[in-house]
Design a protein around this motif. Sequence first.
Motif, PDB file in Angstrom:
ATOM      1  N   PRO A  84       0.833  -1.204   0.000  1.00 28.14           N
ATOM      2  CA  PRO A  84       0.000   0.000   0.000  1.00 28.14           C
ATOM      3  C   PRO A  84       0.865   1.251   0.000  1.00 28.14           C
ATOM      4  O   PRO A  84       2.093   1.169   0.137  1.00 28.14           O
ATOM      5  N   ALA A  85       0.228   2.381  -0.161  1.00 31.02           N
ATOM      6  CA  ALA A  85       0.949   3.647  -0.036  1.00 31.02           C
ATOM      7  C   ALA A  85       1.602   3.714   1.341  1.00 31.02           C
ATOM      8  O   ALA A  85       1.077   3.176   2.330  1.00 31.02           O
ATOM      9  N   ALA A  86       2.740   4.376   1.424  1.00 29.28           N
ATOM     10  CA  ALA A  86       3.477   4.427   2.687  1.00 29.28           C
ATOM     11  C   ALA A  86       2.634   5.005   3.806  1.00 29.28           C
ATOM     12  O   ALA A  86       2.629   4.490   4.933  1.00 29.28           O
ATOM     13  N   TRP A  87       1.895   6.080   3.520  1.00 30.14           N
ATOM     14  CA  TRP A  87       1.084   6.713   4.575  1.00 30.14           C
ATOM     15  C   TRP A  87       0.017   5.758   5.081  1.00 30.14           C
ATOM     16  O   TRP A  87      -0.282   5.731   6.274  1.00 30.14           O
ATOM     17  N   LEU A  88      -0.536   4.933   4.162  1.00 29.85           N
ATOM     18  CA  LEU A  88      -1.583   3.992   4.576  1.00 29.85           C
ATOM     19  C   LEU A  88      -0.985   2.854   5.398  1.00 29.85           C
ATOM     20  O   LEU A  88      -1.584   2.403   6.388  1.00 29.85           O
TER      21      LEU A  88
ATOM     22  N   ALA B  22       9.820  -2.653   4.383  1.00 28.02           N
ATOM     23  CA  ALA B  22      10.967  -3.053   3.562  1.00 28.02           C
ATOM     24  C   ALA B  22      10.784  -4.467   3.023  1.00 28.02           C
ATOM     25  O   ALA B  22      11.107  -4.757   1.859  1.00 28.02           O
ATOM     26  N   LEU B  23      10.234  -5.364   3.843  1.00 24.17           N
ATOM     27  CA  LEU B  23       9.993  -6.746   3.408  1.00 24.17           C
ATOM     28  C   LEU B  23       8.937  -6.783   2.310  1.00 24.17           C
ATOM     29  O   LEU B  23       9.069  -7.530   1.328  1.00 24.17           O
ATOM     30  N   GLN B  24       7.876  -5.982   2.474  1.00 18.12           N
ATOM     31  CA  GLN B  24       6.837  -5.911   1.442  1.00 18.12           C
ATOM     32  C   GLN B  24       7.423  -5.483   0.101  1.00 18.12           C
ATOM     33  O   GLN B  24       7.128  -6.075  -0.941  1.00 18.12           O
ATOM     34  N   LEU B  25       8.256  -4.459   0.125  1.00 22.13           N
ATOM     35  CA  LEU B  25       8.844  -3.942  -1.108  1.00 22.13           C
ATOM     36  C   LEU B  25       9.785  -4.957  -1.754  1.00 22.13           C
ATOM     37  O   LEU B  25       9.828  -5.087  -2.983  1.00 22.13           O
ATOM     38  N   ARG B  26      10.539  -5.687  -0.916  1.00 22.02           N
ATOM     39  CA  ARG B  26      11.436  -6.704  -1.475  1.00 22.02           C
ATOM     40  C   ARG B  26      10.640  -7.822  -2.148  1.00 22.02           C
ATOM     41  O   ARG B  26      11.000  -8.294  -3.227  1.00 22.02           O
ATOM     42  N   LYS B  27       9.572  -8.259  -1.495  1.00 21.41           N
ATOM     43  CA  LYS B  27       8.735  -9.315  -2.077  1.00 21.41           C
ATOM     44  C   LYS B  27       8.097  -8.837  -3.372  1.00 21.41           C
ATOM     45  O   LYS B  27       8.017  -9.573  -4.361  1.00 21.41           O
ATOM     46  N   TRP B  28       7.647  -7.599  -3.368  1.00 21.67           N
ATOM     47  CA  TRP B  28       6.989  -7.052  -4.547  1.00 21.67           C
ATOM     48  C   TRP B  28       7.969  -6.943  -5.719  1.00 21.67           C
ATOM     49  O   TRP B  28       7.673  -7.360  -6.837  1.00 21.67           O
TER      50      TRP B  28
ATOM     51  N   GLY C 155       4.100  -6.982 -11.310  1.00 18.20           N
ATOM     52  CA  GLY C 155       4.746  -6.813 -10.011  1.00 18.20           C
ATOM     53  C   GLY C 155       5.942  -5.894 -10.073  1.00 18.20           C
ATOM     54  O   GLY C 155       6.373  -5.386  -9.063  1.00 18.20           O
ATOM     55  N   GLY C 156       6.501  -5.715 -11.262  1.00 21.09           N
ATOM     56  CA  GLY C 156       7.641  -4.828 -11.380  1.00 21.09           C
ATOM     57  C   GLY C 156       7.291  -3.378 -11.368  1.00 21.09           C
ATOM     58  O   GLY C 156       8.168  -2.519 -11.359  1.00 21.09           O
ATOM     59  N   SER C 157       5.995  -3.047 -11.384  1.00 17.32           N
ATOM     60  CA  SER C 157       5.606  -1.637 -11.343  1.00 17.32           C
ATOM     61  C   SER C 157       5.926  -1.038  -9.996  1.00 17.32           C
ATOM     62  O   SER C 157       6.005  -1.740  -8.990  1.00 17.32           O
ATOM     63  N   ARG C 158       6.035   0.242  -9.974  1.00 14.35           N
ATOM     64  CA  ARG C 158       6.425   0.940  -8.751  1.00 14.35           C
ATOM     65  C   ARG C 158       5.264   0.968  -7.750  1.00 14.35           C
ATOM     66  O   ARG C 158       4.143   1.303  -8.145  1.00 14.35           O
ATOM     67  N   PRO C 159       5.496   0.607  -6.473  1.00 13.88           N
ATOM     68  CA  PRO C 159       4.419   0.657  -5.487  1.00 13.88           C
ATOM     69  C   PRO C 159       4.022   2.083  -5.193  1.00 13.88           C
ATOM     70  O   PRO C 159       4.777   3.024  -5.448  1.00 13.88           O
ATOM     71  N   PRO C 160       2.820   2.261  -4.635  1.00  9.99           N
ATOM     72  CA  PRO C 160       2.383   3.616  -4.290  1.00  9.99           C
ATOM     73  C   PRO C 160       3.347   4.283  -3.340  1.00  9.99           C
ATOM     74  O   PRO C 160       3.944   3.634  -2.490  1.00  9.99           O
ATOM     75  N   ALA C 161       3.507   5.578  -3.448  1.00 10.03           N
ATOM     76  CA  ALA C 161       4.423   6.325  -2.590  1.00 10.03           C
ATOM     77  C   ALA C 161       3.808   6.569  -1.243  1.00 10.03           C
ATOM     78  O   ALA C 161       2.606   6.588  -1.108  1.00 10.03           O
TER      79      ALA C 161
END
Length: 230
Positions: free
Chosen positions: A115-119, A207-213, A224-230
């Motif tokens: 999810p977005a970092a703020w969320l 950090a773990l979520q981003l690595r898995k993504w 999955g290679g798209s950039r996650p929400p900021a």
Amino acid sequence: PPPGAPPPPPPPADIASHGDPPSCAWTLTDALYFQMTSMSTVGYGDLTPSSLLSQVFTLFYIFFGILFVFTGLAALMSTAFAPIVAALRSVLELAFPGQKVDLDADGTPDVEAPPAAWLHYAKGLLPEMVVVVAVQVGAAQGFVMIEGWSRWMATYHCLITATTVGYGDVAITTQAGRRWATLHIALSVALLGALIGSVDSLRQARALQLRKWQGGGRGGGGQGGSRPPA
């Protein structure tokens, strides 16, 4: 004293008992209150050891209390409120569900999009913040009723205590107030410590979520290679 003579010096006072004569010993409430303010590092300074023996004992007890007693008490308090925090997080999860992504197009979700970092941080921290605020509001109301403070003064005292700053500028003068303060310190410092600890846990989880993504995106070659929400 004869006319013109200086007034006699005031009688000796025990610092630990607010000017009462030295024969006035601490009550059990005073002792528990002093222990809690010491091992929580709040340290109002309204009760202090007044003899060499009590000062030496206090030095050893502070370290023992911080390392063993208060840490265990804080863990117990956090565990007691854990079901409430978990229930609030479940509500937020229902309101803001995660998005599952099927990377290999086999019809089964493979990974949850971060999810977005703020969320992410809001869902993790908001439940504990609600509990901390609720405890402070309830504790402040207790001081209003017991000590007769204004609502602002009680709120100020509770927040200064919860952060372990403990200026001691607002004096607790009754035995009932000290009993209430002992409970308030145990709850507030433990819950605020858990809240601060959650920040680091959420950072690691993010950090773990981003690595898995990112790993899923490279392995599947898909969205999955798209950039996650900021």
